[in-house]
Design an enzyme around this catalytic site. Sequence first.
Site, mmCIF file in Angstrom:
data_model
loop_
_atom_site.group_PDB
_atom_site.id
_atom_site.type_symbol
_atom_site.label_atom_id
_atom_site.label_comp_id
_atom_site.label_asym_id
_atom_site.label_seq_id
_atom_site.Cartn_x
_atom_site.Cartn_y
_atom_site.Cartn_z
ATOM 1 N N ARG A 105 0.832 -1.215 0.000
ATOM 2 C CA ARG A 105 0.000 0.000 0.000
ATOM 3 C C ARG A 105 0.867 1.266 0.000
ATOM 4 O O ARG A 105 0.508 2.276 0.594
ATOM 5 C CB ARG A 105 -0.945 0.019 1.209
ATOM 6 C CG ARG A 105 -2.064 -0.997 1.127
ATOM 7 C CD ARG A 105 -2.991 -0.859 2.305
ATOM 8 N NE ARG A 105 -2.314 -1.223 3.553
ATOM 9 C CZ ARG A 105 -2.779 -0.948 4.770
ATOM 10 N NH1 ARG A 105 -3.912 -0.309 4.900
ATOM 11 N NH2 ARG A 105 -2.119 -1.323 5.849
ATOM 12 N N ARG A 156 -7.981 4.307 -0.218
ATOM 13 C CA ARG A 156 -8.611 3.292 0.626
ATOM 14 C C ARG A 156 -8.493 1.903 0.028
ATOM 15 O O ARG A 156 -8.723 1.712 -1.154
ATOM 16 C CB ARG A 156 -10.097 3.605 0.818
ATOM 17 C CG ARG A 156 -10.375 4.857 1.562
ATOM 18 C CD ARG A 156 -9.884 4.768 2.999
ATOM 19 N NE ARG A 156 -10.393 5.896 3.756
ATOM 20 C CZ ARG A 156 -11.488 5.819 4.502
ATOM 21 N NH1 ARG A 156 -12.141 4.692 4.621
ATOM 22 N NH2 ARG A 156 -11.905 6.885 5.150
ATOM 23 N N CYS A 157 -8.165 0.960 0.899
ATOM 24 C CA CYS A 157 -8.026 -0.420 0.464
ATOM 25 C C CYS A 157 -8.844 -1.335 1.364
ATOM 26 O O CYS A 157 -9.145 -0.983 2.501
ATOM 27 C CB CYS A 157 -6.574 -0.868 0.574
ATOM 28 S SG CYS A 157 -5.469 0.128 -0.399
ATOM 29 N N TRP A 169 -18.122 -9.675 0.310
ATOM 30 C CA TRP A 169 -16.907 -8.969 0.718
ATOM 31 C C TRP A 169 -15.725 -9.902 0.966
ATOM 32 O O TRP A 169 -14.750 -9.530 1.611
ATOM 33 C CB TRP A 169 -17.207 -8.097 1.948
ATOM 34 C CG TRP A 169 -17.975 -6.852 1.562
ATOM 35 C CD1 TRP A 169 -18.165 -6.363 0.298
ATOM 36 C CD2 TRP A 169 -18.650 -5.933 2.438
ATOM 37 N NE1 TRP A 169 -18.914 -5.207 0.333
ATOM 38 C CE2 TRP A 169 -19.230 -4.919 1.628
ATOM 39 C CE3 TRP A 169 -18.814 -5.859 3.819
ATOM 40 C CZ2 TRP A 169 -19.957 -3.858 2.162
ATOM 41 C CZ3 TRP A 169 -19.548 -4.786 4.349
ATOM 42 C CH2 TRP A 169 -20.102 -3.809 3.523
ATOM 43 N N ASP A 199 -26.890 -8.098 9.669
ATOM 44 C CA ASP A 199 -26.568 -7.041 8.702
ATOM 45 C C ASP A 199 -26.403 -7.599 7.301
ATOM 46 O O ASP A 199 -25.697 -8.578 7.101
ATOM 47 C CB ASP A 199 -25.252 -6.359 9.101
ATOM 48 C CG ASP A 199 -25.397 -5.508 10.350
ATOM 49 O OD1 ASP A 199 -26.488 -4.953 10.554
ATOM 50 O OD2 ASP A 199 -24.412 -5.404 11.111
ATOM 51 N N CYS A 249 -27.128 -0.368 4.293
ATOM 52 C CA CYS A 249 -26.821 1.041 4.126
ATOM 53 C C CYS A 249 -26.615 1.369 2.668
ATOM 54 O O CYS A 249 -25.502 1.408 2.199
ATOM 55 C CB CYS A 249 -25.609 1.457 4.937
ATOM 56 S SG CYS A 249 -24.397 0.192 5.194
ATOM 57 N N GLU A 258 -30.315 3.442 5.296
ATOM 58 C CA GLU A 258 -29.670 4.755 5.251
ATOM 59 C C GLU A 258 -30.549 5.710 4.460
ATOM 60 O O GLU A 258 -30.771 5.505 3.278
ATOM 61 C CB GLU A 258 -28.301 4.601 4.583
ATOM 62 C CG GLU A 258 -27.577 5.888 4.375
ATOM 63 C CD GLU A 258 -26.159 5.670 3.853
ATOM 64 O OE1 GLU A 258 -25.477 4.746 4.320
ATOM 65 O OE2 GLU A 258 -25.754 6.430 2.976
ATOM 66 N N HIS A 314 -21.902 9.673 8.395
ATOM 67 C CA HIS A 314 -20.687 9.937 7.612
ATOM 68 C C HIS A 314 -20.147 11.333 7.887
ATOM 69 O O HIS A 314 -19.047 11.656 7.472
ATOM 70 C CB HIS A 314 -20.994 9.801 6.120
ATOM 71 C CG HIS A 314 -21.496 8.437 5.761
ATOM 72 N ND1 HIS A 314 -20.683 7.321 5.807
ATOM 73 C CD2 HIS A 314 -22.714 7.996 5.399
ATOM 74 C CE1 HIS A 314 -21.393 6.268 5.466
ATOM 75 N NE2 HIS A 314 -22.630 6.632 5.218
ATOM 76 N N CYS A 325 -26.324 4.256 10.101
ATOM 77 C CA CYS A 325 -25.411 3.109 10.082
ATOM 78 C C CYS A 325 -24.681 3.087 11.424
ATOM 79 O O CYS A 325 -25.029 3.839 12.339
ATOM 80 C CB CYS A 325 -24.439 3.258 8.907
ATOM 81 S SG CYS A 325 -23.447 1.776 8.569
HETATM 82 N N1 GLN Z 1 -23.452 -3.400 12.597
HETATM 83 C C1 GLN Z 1 -22.520 -2.715 11.774
HETATM 84 C C2 GLN Z 1 -22.039 -1.465 12.482
HETATM 85 O O1 GLN Z 1 -22.780 -0.865 13.164
HETATM 86 C C3 GLN Z 1 -23.112 -2.339 10.445
HETATM 87 C C4 GLN Z 1 -22.110 -1.738 9.524
HETATM 88 C C5 GLN Z 1 -22.571 -1.531 8.117
HETATM 89 O O2 GLN Z 1 -23.738 -1.647 7.827
HETATM 90 N N2 GLN Z 1 -21.690 -1.215 7.222
HETATM 91 O O3 GLN Z 1 -20.918 -1.072 12.362
HETATM 92 ZN ZN ZN Z 2 -24.732 0.386 7.469
#
Ligand code: GLN
Ligand code: ZN
Length: 763
Positions: free
Chosen positions: A16, A524-525, A570, A608, A652, A674, A703, A735
């Site tokens: 990186r 970002r990675c 992911w 999630d 989200c 979100e 954010h 989130c």
């Molecule tokens: N439960 C996770 C958090 O609160 C949800 C994160 C996400 O949705 N990206 O961090």
């Molecule tokens: Zn989220």
Amino acid sequence: MTKIHNLGFPRIGAKRELKFALESYWNGESSRNELETFGKQLRRRHWQAQSGLDWVPVGDFAFYDQVLDMSFTLGNLPERVRDFHGDALDNYFRVARGRSAQSAPEAAACCSGVAAGEMTKWFDTNYHYIVPEFTAATEFKLDASRLLEQLAEAKAQGIAAKPVIIGPVTYLWLGKAKDDSYKLALLPKLLPVYAELLEALANAGVEWVQIDEPILVTELDAVWQNAFHTAYQHLSDCQVKLLLATYFGQLAENLGLAANLPVAGLHVDAINGRDDVEALIAQWPADKVLSLGVINGRNIWKTDLNAVLDSLEPIAQLLGERLWLAPSCSLLHVPVDLDNEQKLDAEIKSWLAFAKQKLGELRVLATALNQGRDAVKAELDANRAAIEARRNSARVNNPAVKAALADITPQLGQRNSPYAERALKQAALLKLPKFPTTTIGSFPQTSEIRLARSQFKSGKLDETSYKAAMRAEIARSVREQEALGLDVFVHGEAERNDMVEYFGEQLAGYAFSQAGWVQSYGSRCVKPPILFGDISRPHAMTVEWIAYAQSLTDKPMKGMLTGPVTILNWSFVRDDQPRSVTCKQLALAIRQEVLDLEQAGIGVIQIDEAALREGLPLRKSQWQDYLDWAVESFRITANGVADETQIHTHMCYSEFNDIIAAIADMDADAITIETSRSDMELLDAFEHFNYPNGIGPGVYDIHSPNIPSEQHMVALMQKAAERIPVEQLWVNPDCGLKTRQWDEVIPSLTHMVAAAKTLRATL
Ligand code: GLN
Ligand code: ZN
């Protein structure tokens, strides 16, 4: 002779390095000159790593994003920065990252504050690009300086350079018309600039140019298909040879279009578009190069070289000089070098190939085709041994998991009663007020938490002390939630580094790299865990923490899990079975965790699925199939519980219109989403669908460091209540709060709880 080439090399650096160089420059710790010099060094290193290829990509390097580079090359800067003077690279970073308003003298010297460019997903990868901005008045103006400089650098180093650019049709398709004008109408203005660019490259002595048009693997209407004819007709008398590159999928109905454009060659993804290959070969024109992407540029597995040669040898016979080979797509989406992995289990490592190793595979293929397999016998034998070892390994194959998968019945994903009945039982038990308040899971990850986790990982902190530290953190978050007066609590996720890695580390079938970084955007990675085998859960993963948290309070404590679809999307996953099968294995493992949490007395469990939408295939015609198995996987995970247990899910993102039926089909008792920045507009999808279950539209934009006021959140919820019956509504942030500070979170949540009280009194 079969030629080999590459479409793009990961630019972030094996360790990186580019990330750190950029961040140091942005923080004012290094000079502009140092950054430029570093970029040169990195490019040199990456070109060297590609030695032995017949063509090496140039122009695939970008300090931030290749699409933004293209926008600068075409002189298409967003309107809001067009009057910027000052340094071009700094302006480039301003567009990429945004900039707050500056002090007066500084603003006078250059430019005032500016919003960052919008970012969006690059096709179906986890890379994000800066969206080009258009209006009806957009004009283009060539600035080829960056590309020409890099070309000169490459030439000076004796590199067989093949410049890489994004094609005009894909460029327009990727962008957004800010004034809602018809962006394709810009094509006639854009094409002369492309012609000029190609001329400049020809003058610089370039023979081949790779022109990327990946939208050819998506569903295009007649107007966009036609744009391809217009564009490539216009460019057909250029003095360079164009290699039109497509990747990430099948050309399918666009095959005839792609094959017949007036260009000198076509690259196709022979992994994801394998089914196109036969048809392409059958009609391949005598004067065109066909480049087959036979090495998977999207995963980290070794290629079965012997099998690939079996299919390539007859093709090479047929096409001769016209056959080129390459990875399926740019190697931007894989880590750089497997040799840097010192800790990875040797057996698993022997099954893997990162970017450098994939190019090594390409060299072996070319030698085998050009000189016969005997010339690379040792390599081919070693490759066969690795492929067979992986196929037969007891670490990959777990008969118990395969049996459990075969036993899945539709009942497994079915709750006992419909939502309306469950809701009554849950209400009786949980006794929540109207507009119940909750949070999404994580609380601020303080530097003490991070330190404790990393010291535990490196052995500097023993398990007892580590657990004590985490428990203290959980106790703190419970105290804070009591003081805030929230209704459904969370434990705060202090013990979690990452919502996927945390589970991967505890599931059997997962491995982790030390430096398997892949660029996500800018500096970002991400380091996706490697799912290599049948998935099982040797022990409970979260129960101890959640049960402890529950023991500290009478309020319901929400169990917190990551869902199977998100874990799948992911991770680097297996290529030896369908994704749907892997997803269901994950579902069965997490289902056990859900049941264990319920057993331990946890009455609310959140699963999630932040990445469910991300897994949508590129072609809409394939969406339903994906959604079917994705939703089934979620249902298998969630729906083994009693009616009284309340299942939450969280997502989200901001587009639900086209997947709302699938979301409803998941049948979670409550979903949190979100919405704060969209002014509740995305609830329209839920309204029109008459979405029946609980919904928590986020009212706190996590954010941003801004602290939302009570009035602001009340106003948002009032908008929500215009669309959704109030009995269904929850009040929560967008989130998790892990990236925020406690001194932001406390006032924000105080306002949120106050907002809920106001709403209860007024609605
Ligand atoms: N439960 C996770 C958090 O609160 C949800 C994160 C996400 O949705 N990206 O961090
Ligand atoms: Zn989220």
